[in-house]
Design a protein around this motif. Sequence first.
Motif, PDB file in Angstrom:
ATOM      1  N   MET A   1       0.812  -1.213   0.000  1.00 51.64           N
ATOM      2  CA  MET A   1       0.000   0.000   0.000  1.00 51.64           C
ATOM      3  C   MET A   1       0.849   1.268   0.000  1.00 51.64           C
ATOM      4  O   MET A   1       0.747   2.120   0.882  1.00 51.64           O
ATOM      5  CB  MET A   1      -0.958   0.001   1.194  1.00 51.64           C
ATOM      6  N   LEU A   2       1.719   1.384  -1.001  1.00 54.53           N
ATOM      7  CA  LEU A   2       2.561   2.575  -1.096  1.00 54.53           C
ATOM      8  C   LEU A   2       1.732   3.834  -1.322  1.00 54.53           C
ATOM      9  O   LEU A   2       2.058   4.901  -0.794  1.00 54.53           O
ATOM     10  CB  LEU A   2       3.576   2.408  -2.221  1.00 54.53           C
ATOM     11  N   TRP A   3       0.657   3.723  -2.063  1.00 55.02           N
ATOM     12  CA  TRP A   3      -0.177   4.888  -2.314  1.00 55.02           C
ATOM     13  C   TRP A   3      -0.873   5.355  -1.041  1.00 55.02           C
ATOM     14  O   TRP A   3      -1.087   6.550  -0.844  1.00 55.02           O
ATOM     15  CB  TRP A   3      -1.178   4.615  -3.428  1.00 55.02           C
ATOM     16  N   VAL A   4      -1.214   4.421  -0.144  1.00 53.47           N
ATOM     17  CA  VAL A   4      -1.841   4.794   1.131  1.00 53.47           C
ATOM     18  C   VAL A   4      -0.839   5.553   1.996  1.00 53.47           C
ATOM     19  O   VAL A   4      -1.175   6.572   2.606  1.00 53.47           O
ATOM     20  CB  VAL A   4      -2.379   3.547   1.868  1.00 53.47           C
ATOM     21  N   SER A   5       0.394   5.054   2.059  1.00 47.54           N
ATOM     22  CA  SER A   5       1.397   5.732   2.882  1.00 47.54           C
ATOM     23  C   SER A   5       1.732   7.115   2.323  1.00 47.54           C
ATOM     24  O   SER A   5       1.891   8.074   3.078  1.00 47.54           O
ATOM     25  CB  SER A   5       2.660   4.880   3.002  1.00 47.54           C
TER      26      SER A   5
END
Length: 93
Positions: free
Chosen positions: A39-43
């Motif tokens: 979940m790179l986009w969430v971070s």
Amino acid sequence: MGSIFLVMEIPGIRTWVIFYLISFVVLLWSAFLTVNGIMLWVSLMLVIIVIGVNFVTVYNQIKLQTSRKALQRDLTKNIGKESKLAQDDRQQH
């Protein structure tokens, strides 16, 4: 600008400490998600949100402090000037 934060009241300081602790926890959780590669986009979104909220909050506090200073300056502008012009009506001994 540095003196703005020196005149904050104690309840305001407590609120800021809690606010920045929550921000720090969100950034740590974001770093944890990034390191694990999930979940790179969430971070990234969490980091952008925390930075944006911090910027808006600090900007609003600076505007509030400057408006308070302007109000205090307007309210105290003529203090003491009228007493010099008025006659002294105190009883003489």
